[in-house]
Design an enzyme around this catalytic site. Structure first.
Site, short mmCIF file in Angstrom:
data_model
loop_
_atom_site.label_atom_id
_atom_site.label_comp_id
_atom_site.label_asym_id
_atom_site.label_seq_id
_atom_site.Cartn_x
_atom_site.Cartn_y
_atom_site.Cartn_z
N ARG A 1 0.84 -1.20 0.00
CA ARG A 1 0.00 0.00 0.00
C ARG A 1 0.88 1.25 0.00
O ARG A 1 1.81 1.36 0.79
CB ARG A 1 -0.94 0.01 1.21
CG ARG A 1 -1.87 -1.20 1.22
CD ARG A 1 -2.88 -1.18 2.34
NE ARG A 1 -3.67 -2.40 2.32
CZ ARG A 1 -4.66 -2.68 3.17
NH1 ARG A 1 -4.99 -1.79 4.11
NH2 ARG A 1 -5.32 -3.81 3.09
N ARG B 1 1.76 1.69 10.39
CA ARG B 1 1.30 2.01 9.03
C ARG B 1 2.50 1.91 8.09
O ARG B 1 3.38 2.77 8.09
CB ARG B 1 0.71 3.42 8.99
CG ARG B 1 -0.01 3.75 7.69
CD ARG B 1 -0.52 5.19 7.70
NE ARG B 1 -1.48 5.43 8.76
CZ ARG B 1 -2.78 5.18 8.67
NH1 ARG B 1 -3.28 4.66 7.56
NH2 ARG B 1 -3.59 5.42 9.69
N GLU C 1 -7.71 0.34 14.50
CA GLU C 1 -8.22 -0.78 13.69
C GLU C 1 -7.19 -1.90 13.55
O GLU C 1 -6.05 -1.67 13.17
CB GLU C 1 -8.60 -0.26 12.30
CG GLU C 1 -9.10 -1.36 11.37
CD GLU C 1 -9.19 -0.91 9.91
OE1 GLU C 1 -9.14 -1.79 9.03
OE2 GLU C 1 -9.30 0.31 9.67
N SER D 1 -11.14 -5.76 9.84
CA SER D 1 -12.41 -5.25 9.31
C SER D 1 -13.06 -6.34 8.49
O SER D 1 -12.38 -7.24 7.97
CB SER D 1 -12.19 -4.00 8.45
OG SER D 1 -11.50 -4.32 7.26
N ARG E 1 0.24 -4.68 12.65
CA ARG E 1 -0.63 -4.04 13.64
C ARG E 1 -0.93 -4.98 14.81
O ARG E 1 -1.08 -4.55 15.95
CB ARG E 1 -1.93 -3.57 12.99
CG ARG E 1 -1.72 -2.41 12.04
CD ARG E 1 -3.02 -1.75 11.64
NE ARG E 1 -2.78 -0.59 10.80
CZ ARG E 1 -3.67 0.35 10.53
NH1 ARG E 1 -4.89 0.25 11.03
NH2 ARG E 1 -3.36 1.37 9.78
#
Length: 425
Positions: A261, A276, A348, A351, A388
Site C-alpha cells: 500500500r 502504518r 483498527e 475489518s 498491527r
C-alpha cells in the site's frame, strides 16, 4: 457494480447512497441518460438490421428500376446500420464507464457521516491500568528493539520510510501469528490459500480498488500488473467468469499474502514504528455465498474476528463504520479496533465487509440455482494483519522488566515459551 435494473426502477435510492458516501450524485443521472441511449440505439440497430435482412431477400428477385431502387436503399441501410452500431457501442462504453464510478448501495442501517461518525457496537475486555501496576508502558518500537524483534533503521536504509525488518523473535512471532490464524480459519471450515501478489488490471478493477482507493495502489506499468493491497483481490478473482452450483456454496477461503500500500495522503501520520507501512503480511478470510445469506455470513465473519482477538487476549471494540468511510465495494463494514496503550485509544486491527453482489457482477462470478443463473455475494474479513497485531500484542502484554507475555494460543507456535525476553546488547 450495482444492478442496472435497480438504477432504472429506483434511481432515488442510488442517489441517496452516493450522497451518503460523499460521492458524486450527478453520475447517477449521467448513467441513466447513457443507459437510455444504449437501449434506444440498440432498438434502432435491431430495426435497421431486420429491414436490411428483408431487403436482402427481395433484391435477387427484383429487376430493372425496382432492383436499382432496392440497391440504393440497401446502400443507405448499410450506412445507417454502421452508424447505429457505432452509436450503440459508444453508449454502452459510456454506460459501463459511469457504472464503474458508482459505489455499492449502502445498507440502510449504516451510520451516516465521515470517518469519525462510526457507532461503537460492543467493547470486549478492559485496558490494563499500567499506573496501578507501577510502571509506564513503552511503545511497540521501543519494546521491539529491546527484544531484538524490529529494525526500522535498516528498513529505511534499504527501502525507505515505512519499511522494516522483523528479526529474531519478531520473525518467529509473525510466523506464529500466521500459523495460529490459519489454524483457526481451517478449523472453521476455510480452505487455506497462498495467493498471487501480482494481478491483472481486471482483477483489481473488479474488486473495486481502482476507484477511490487507486491512490494507494502500486502499478507496474512495464508489465501491466498491480501489486495487491490485500489477498481479497486474488481471492475475489479466483472464480472470475465461472458459474458455481448453489449446492457448493458457501465457499470460504483463508488467503495468506504480502500486501502493498502506498499510504498516499498519510504523510506524517503513524510514522513511528510499524503500525502504518508500505508492505506487510496478512491472513484474509473470503466468502462466496448466496445473496440471501450474505448478512448472516457477515455476522459470522465478525464473530471469527472477535474469536481471534479474544484468543490473543487483547481488549478491543467493534464499530459500525460510517457511510463516508466505506470502501466502494462494501455495503456495510464492521471494524475491530484494539486498545493501544501508548496511544490511549482504539486502533483498527481487523475489518469485515459485505459486498453483496457488487464484486461478483464486475468479475462475472455467478451461481446456478436450478434453472436460474445469477450473481452471488462476496464478503471479506481480515483475520490477522501482522504488523498491527504485533503492535497490539507487544504493548498490551508488556511487563515491567521489558519482557512480553505470550498469549496461550501462540505458545505452541513459539516453542512453548511464555515470555519474549529482552536480548543482551
Amino acid at each position: 457494480m450495482i444492478d442496472l435494473r435497480l438504477l432504472r426502477e429506483d434511481p432515488d435510492r442510488v442517489r441517496a447512497s452516493q450522497r451518503a458516501r460523499g460521492e458524486d450524485v450527478d453520475v447517477v443521472d449521467a448513467l441513466l441518460s447513457a443507459d437510455e441511449r444504449r437501449r434506444s440505439s440498440s432498438v434502432r440497430f435491431d430495426e435497421l438490421r431486420s429491414e436490411q435482412k428483408s431487403l436482402g431477400k427481395l433484391i435477387p428477385k427484383a429487376t430493372g428500376d425496382e432492383k436499382a431502387e432496392l440497391l440504393k436503399r440497401a446502400g443507405e441501410l448499410s450506412a445507417a446500420v454502421k452508424a447505429a452500431d457505432a452509436e450503440q457501442n459508444e453508449a454502452a462504453e459510456e454506460a459501463q464507464r459511469l457504472l464503474l464510478q458508482i459505489g455499492n448501495i449502502v445498507h440502510p442501517d449504516v451510520p451516516r457521516g465521515g470517518e469519525d461518525d462510526f457507532v461503537v457496537l460492543e467493547t470486549v475486555g478492559t485496558p490494563r491500568d499500567f499506573a496501578a501496576e507501577g510502571f509506564e508502558p513503552k511503545d511497540h518500537l521501543e519494546l521491539g528493539q529491546t527484544l531484538g524483534a524490529i529494525d526500522v533503521e535498516r528498513g529505511a536504509k534499504v527501502s525507505g520510510s515505512r519499511f522494516y525488518y522483523l528479526t529474531g523473535v519478531g520473525a518467529l512471532l509473525e510466523l506464529a501469528l500466521v500459523n495460529a490464524a490459519i489454524a483457526q480459519a481451517t478449523a472453521a471450515g476455510f480452505t487455506p490459500m497462498l495467493t498471487p501478489a501480482l494481478v491483472k488490471p481486471r482483477a483489481m478493477e473488479g474488486t473495486g480498488f481502482l476507484g477511490q482507493a487507486s491512490q494507494d495502489v502500486y502499478y507496474l506499468d512495464k508489465d501491466d500488473y498491480y501489486l495487491v493491497g490485500t489477498s481479497e483481490v486474488p481471492l475475489a478473482a479466483y472464480h472470475m467468469d465461472e458459474i458455481i452450483d448453489a449446492d457448493q456454496l458457501p465457499l470460504r477461503y483463508a488467503g495468506f499474502s504480502p500486501c502493498f500500500r502506498r499510504e498516499a495522503g498519510t504523510y506524517g501520520k503513524d510514522t513511528r514504528g510499524i503500525f502504518r507501512v508500505h508492505q506487510f503480511d496478512k491472513v484474509e478470510m473470503f466468502s462466496y455465498i448466496a445473496p440471501e445469506d450474505a448478512e448472516a455470513e457477515h455476522a459470522r465473519l465478525l464473530e471469527w474476528e472477535k474469536q481471534w482477538l479474544t484468543s490473543l487476549e487483547l481488549p478491543f471494540q467493534v464499530i459500525d463504520t460510517a457511510t463516508g468511510d466505506l470502501g466502494s465495494s462494501a455495503s456495510r463494514k464492521f471494524d475491530c479496533e484494539a486498545w493501544i496503550p501508548t496511544q490511549g485509544k482504539y486502533r483498527e486491527l481487523t475489518s469485515t465487509s459485505n459486498c453483496n453482489e457488487f464484486q461478483a457482477r464486475r468479475l462475472s462470478v455467478r451461481m446456478r440455482d436450478g434453472k436460474n443463473v445469477k450473481p452471488l455475494a462476496t464478503l471479506n474479513g481480515t483475520l490477522c494483519a501482522v504488523p498491527r497485531t504485533i503492535v497490539a500484542l507487544l504493548e498490551n502484554h508488556q511487563q515491567a522488566d521489558g519482557s512480553v507475555r505470550v498469549p496461550e494460543v501462540l505458545r505452541p507456535y513459539l516453542g512453548g515459551r511464555e515470555f519474549l525476553e529482552p536480548v543482551a546488547k
